[in-house]
Design an enzyme around this catalytic site. Structure first.
Site, mmCIF file in Angstrom:
data_model
loop_
_atom_site.group_PDB
_atom_site.id
_atom_site.type_symbol
_atom_site.label_atom_id
_atom_site.label_comp_id
_atom_site.label_asym_id
_atom_site.label_seq_id
_atom_site.Cartn_x
_atom_site.Cartn_y
_atom_site.Cartn_z
ATOM 1 N N LYS A 97 5.143 14.683 80.082
ATOM 2 C CA LYS A 97 5.545 13.267 80.072
ATOM 3 C C LYS A 97 4.604 12.360 79.280
ATOM 4 O O LYS A 97 4.522 11.162 79.522
ATOM 5 C CB LYS A 97 5.705 12.711 81.509
ATOM 6 C CG LYS A 97 6.660 13.494 82.355
ATOM 7 C CD LYS A 97 8.045 13.524 81.729
ATOM 8 C CE LYS A 97 8.626 14.893 81.790
ATOM 9 N NZ LYS A 97 9.704 15.106 80.827
ATOM 10 N N SER A 98 3.893 12.972 78.335
ATOM 11 C CA SER A 98 2.989 12.184 77.496
ATOM 12 C C SER A 98 3.627 11.816 76.165
ATOM 13 O O SER A 98 2.963 11.250 75.303
ATOM 14 C CB SER A 98 1.711 12.984 77.215
ATOM 15 O OG SER A 98 1.034 13.253 78.406
ATOM 16 N N THR A 100 5.873 14.279 74.599
ATOM 17 C CA THR A 100 6.052 15.582 73.943
ATOM 18 C C THR A 100 7.261 15.574 72.999
ATOM 19 O O THR A 100 7.165 15.986 71.839
ATOM 20 C CB THR A 100 6.271 16.688 75.015
ATOM 21 O OG1 THR A 100 5.397 16.448 76.110
ATOM 22 C CG2 THR A 100 6.045 18.056 74.445
ATOM 23 N N HIS A 162 1.910 23.110 77.430
ATOM 24 C CA HIS A 162 1.262 22.142 78.325
ATOM 25 C C HIS A 162 -0.029 22.732 78.888
ATOM 26 O O HIS A 162 -0.659 22.141 79.753
ATOM 27 C CB HIS A 162 2.176 21.827 79.518
ATOM 28 C CG HIS A 162 3.362 20.954 79.202
ATOM 29 N ND1 HIS A 162 3.285 19.852 78.392
ATOM 30 C CD2 HIS A 162 4.646 20.998 79.646
ATOM 31 C CE1 HIS A 162 4.486 19.280 78.330
ATOM 32 N NE2 HIS A 162 5.326 19.952 79.073
ATOM 33 N N ARG A 184 -1.317 10.260 76.900
ATOM 34 C CA ARG A 184 -0.669 8.984 77.240
ATOM 35 C C ARG A 184 -1.418 8.399 78.429
ATOM 36 O O ARG A 184 -1.964 9.166 79.241
ATOM 37 C CB ARG A 184 0.791 9.248 77.619
ATOM 38 C CG ARG A 184 1.626 8.002 77.796
ATOM 39 C CD ARG A 184 3.059 8.367 78.176
ATOM 40 N NE ARG A 184 3.915 7.193 78.093
ATOM 41 C CZ ARG A 184 5.189 7.184 78.445
ATOM 42 N NH1 ARG A 184 5.769 8.298 78.901
ATOM 43 N NH2 ARG A 184 5.915 6.079 78.345
ATOM 44 N N SER A 192 6.633 8.152 84.424
ATOM 45 C CA SER A 192 7.608 8.963 83.703
ATOM 46 C C SER A 192 7.863 10.272 84.450
ATOM 47 O O SER A 192 9.007 10.710 84.600
ATOM 48 C CB SER A 192 7.079 9.231 82.286
ATOM 49 O OG SER A 192 8.034 9.901 81.522
ATOM 50 N N ARG A 317 14.079 8.108 78.516
ATOM 51 C CA ARG A 317 14.293 7.122 79.584
ATOM 52 C C ARG A 317 14.111 5.725 78.998
ATOM 53 O O ARG A 317 15.058 5.083 78.603
ATOM 54 C CB ARG A 317 13.340 7.412 80.759
ATOM 55 C CG ARG A 317 13.680 6.658 82.041
ATOM 56 C CD ARG A 317 12.694 6.993 83.134
ATOM 57 N NE ARG A 317 11.343 6.576 82.814
ATOM 58 C CZ ARG A 317 10.836 5.387 83.088
ATOM 59 N NH1 ARG A 317 11.550 4.476 83.720
ATOM 60 N NH2 ARG A 317 9.593 5.070 82.740
ATOM 61 N N LYS A 318 12.847 5.273 78.872
ATOM 62 C CA LYS A 318 12.600 3.953 78.293
ATOM 63 C C LYS A 318 11.767 4.035 77.019
ATOM 64 O O LYS A 318 11.952 3.259 76.099
ATOM 65 C CB LYS A 318 11.843 3.086 79.297
ATOM 66 C CG LYS A 318 12.680 2.510 80.407
ATOM 67 C CD LYS A 318 11.895 1.438 81.132
ATOM 68 C CE LYS A 318 12.780 0.654 82.078
ATOM 69 N NZ LYS A 318 12.002 -0.322 82.843
ATOM 70 N N GLY A 319 10.791 4.935 77.048
ATOM 71 C CA GLY A 319 9.933 5.099 75.864
ATOM 72 C C GLY A 319 9.103 3.870 75.562
ATOM 73 O O GLY A 319 8.956 3.481 74.407
HETATM 74 P P1 PAP Z 1 7.976 16.727 78.413
HETATM 75 O O1 PAP Z 1 6.482 16.703 78.418
HETATM 76 O O2 PAP Z 1 8.566 17.228 79.686
HETATM 77 O O3 PAP Z 1 8.587 17.401 77.229
HETATM 78 P P2 PAP Z 1 8.037 14.063 77.362
HETATM 79 O O4 PAP Z 1 8.859 14.097 76.145
HETATM 80 O O5 PAP Z 1 6.566 14.003 77.190
HETATM 81 O O6 PAP Z 1 8.465 15.225 78.360
HETATM 82 O O7 PAP Z 1 8.389 12.814 78.261
HETATM 83 C C1 PAP Z 1 9.429 11.957 78.069
HETATM 84 C C2 PAP Z 1 8.837 10.572 77.866
HETATM 85 O O8 PAP Z 1 8.733 10.321 76.468
HETATM 86 C C3 PAP Z 1 9.771 9.525 78.436
HETATM 87 O O9 PAP Z 1 8.967 8.402 78.786
HETATM 88 P P3 PAP Z 1 9.431 7.315 79.847
HETATM 89 O O10 PAP Z 1 9.849 8.054 81.053
HETATM 90 O O11 PAP Z 1 8.221 6.450 80.087
HETATM 91 O O12 PAP Z 1 10.531 6.556 79.224
HETATM 92 C C4 PAP Z 1 10.641 9.258 77.222
HETATM 93 O O13 PAP Z 1 11.385 8.071 77.290
HETATM 94 C C5 PAP Z 1 9.591 9.223 76.137
HETATM 95 N N1 PAP Z 1 10.152 9.423 74.803
HETATM 96 C C6 PAP Z 1 11.089 10.340 74.421
HETATM 97 N N2 PAP Z 1 11.374 10.197 73.132
HETATM 98 C C7 PAP Z 1 10.627 9.173 72.669
HETATM 99 C C8 PAP Z 1 10.503 8.536 71.403
HETATM 100 N N3 PAP Z 1 11.205 8.933 70.351
HETATM 101 N N4 PAP Z 1 9.633 7.510 71.298
HETATM 102 C C9 PAP Z 1 8.900 7.093 72.348
HETATM 103 N N5 PAP Z 1 8.982 7.639 73.582
HETATM 104 C C10 PAP Z 1 9.834 8.679 73.739
#
Ligand code: PAP
Length: 354
Positions: A97-98, A100, A162, A184, A192, A317-319
């Site tokens: 959730k950083s 990735t 990870h 993050r 997240s 989600r929100k990013g």
């Molecule tokens: P993972 O480690 O399980 O693969 P990961 O992709 O790190 O997951 O976590 C998803 C987070 O990245 C989400 O954050 P949030 O819950 O605070 O919203 C997701 O929204 C965010 N994310 C995914 N894609 C992007 C992007 N293109 N730009 C910025 N943030 C993003």
């Protein structure tokens, strides 16, 4: 006498919850969390590992000093034993959730920009989820315990993990493989993770509260945690071996995307030419990999991973930076401030925008 930790005081409570959640049919769980097809070796090991309440699955197990779900353990052991790194490999490392998914897309677009011009129709990133283009060692390639035979993959191989630094397969540490670490701030990472776990846990009838999971996060009981050890080990490596480990921050990429993407390109020895800069390639990559673009693609709105059985939309989600402010109480904030201060002391690392 030392106060009993949250883990000790909640152990009894956890066991009751585990009993409740384990009554749910495993068929409802995402594939990668189903425990029924674990190897005997893995089951044996699990039976002696320290165990705590899991975020998504019933349990987390402590293996080599970090916390992990049972099914992932099989992939971890398998990749530790079998993965042979090549000097040209590029491995993205993150705490879950950083960011990735985001960095996977940036890496793929950057490395393959000659082969796949940005935004060209049928660019892989427009039709596939980044997790399918930059596969995870433990979740994907080695998840079933077998060697996936990666020898024929095109070079450089883009991979992800990870795993904490000390648990990386030996080959990765000994080779010239480049590691790109994305960090993050812990507040947004926790929020997240909390949402992600809730999404996947919807199938279980569970009443876990945010306060309870926050306490677990603070104690380090979170997938691949403790969060601090993970971040600090890679931070130290990035200082000691700047040509091997690049330490990036989600917040810095958000605030200075061009600068950070160029830093990444230089680290990977594929810097943007002046021509490319004039043509706007840097901006195009950032636009293609933006949250707005990726999260609105058909594949990411309605697609599902066939290998890990998760809908891709849960990775978007929100990013944003600072969503934690909508959830943290004053007490949670103070507690985390205190931990951050203690853990980062003397390291030179500072979390941004918290
Ligand atoms: P993972 O480690 O399980 O693969 P990961 O992709 O790190 O997951 O976590 C998803 C987070 O990245 C989400 O954050 P949030 O819950 O605070 O919203 C997701 O929204 C965010 N994310 C995914 N894609 C992007 C992007 N293109 N730009 C910025 N943030 C993003």
């Amino acid at each position: 006498m030392r106060k009993p930790s949250i883990i000790q005081t909640r152990r009894k409570h956890s066991i009751l919850k585990i009993m409740t959640t384990s009554q749910t049919s495993p068929l409802l769980l995402p594939k990668y969390l189903q425990e029924d097809d674990l190897s005997e070796e893995c089951k044996k090991l699990l039976s002696v590992l320290p165990k705590e309440k899991g975020w998504i699955e019933s349990n987390l197990y402590k293996y080599q000093g970090f916390w992990i779900e049972s099914r992932i353990l099989q992939g971890v052991i398998s990749c530790q034993q079998q993965f042979q790194a090549q000097d040209s490999d590029i491995i993205l490392v993150t705490n879950p959730k950083s960011g990735t998914t985001w960095l996977k897309s940036l890496l793929f677009a950057l490395i393959n920009r000659k082969k796949y011009p940005i935004f060209e129709q049928n660019h892989p990133l427009l039709v596939k989820n980044p997790h399918d283009l930059v596969p995870s060692l433990e979740f994907r390639l080695y998840a079933d315990g077998h060697d996936p035979n990666l020898s024929s993959s095109t070079s450089p191989r883009l991979l992800s993990t990870h795993l904490p630094f000390t648990s990386l397969p030996n080959f990765v540490q000994d080779s010239r493989t480049k590691l790109v670490y994305l960090c993050r701030n812990p507040r947004d990472t926790f929020i997240s993770m909390w949402h992600f776990a809730n999404n996947l846990r919807l199938h279980h009838k569970d009443t876990t509260t945010i306060e309870e999971m926050f306490d677990f996060f603070c104690e380090g009981v979170v997938p691949f945690g403790p969060f601090w050890n993970h971040v600090l080990d890679y931070w130290k490596q990035s200082i000691e071996k700047p040509n091997k480990v690049l330490f990036l921050m989600y917040e810095e990429i958000k605030v200075q995307p061009k600068l950070q993407l160029k830093r990444l390109a230089e680290f990977l020895k594929c810097p943007f030419s002046i021509e490319e800069e004039n043509q706007g390639v840097v901006d195009q990559i950032l636009r293609m990999c933006s949250f707005e673009n990726l999260s609105n693609l058909e594949v990411n709105k309605n697609g599902k991973s066939s290998s890990i059985g998760i809908e891709y939309k849960v990775f978007f989600r929100k990013g944003e930076i600072g969503d934690w402010k909508n959830y943290f109480t004053k007490e949670m904030s103070a507690k985390l401030n205190h931990i951050i201060e203690q853990k980062l002391e003397g390291s030179g690392l500072r979390f941004l925008y918290i």
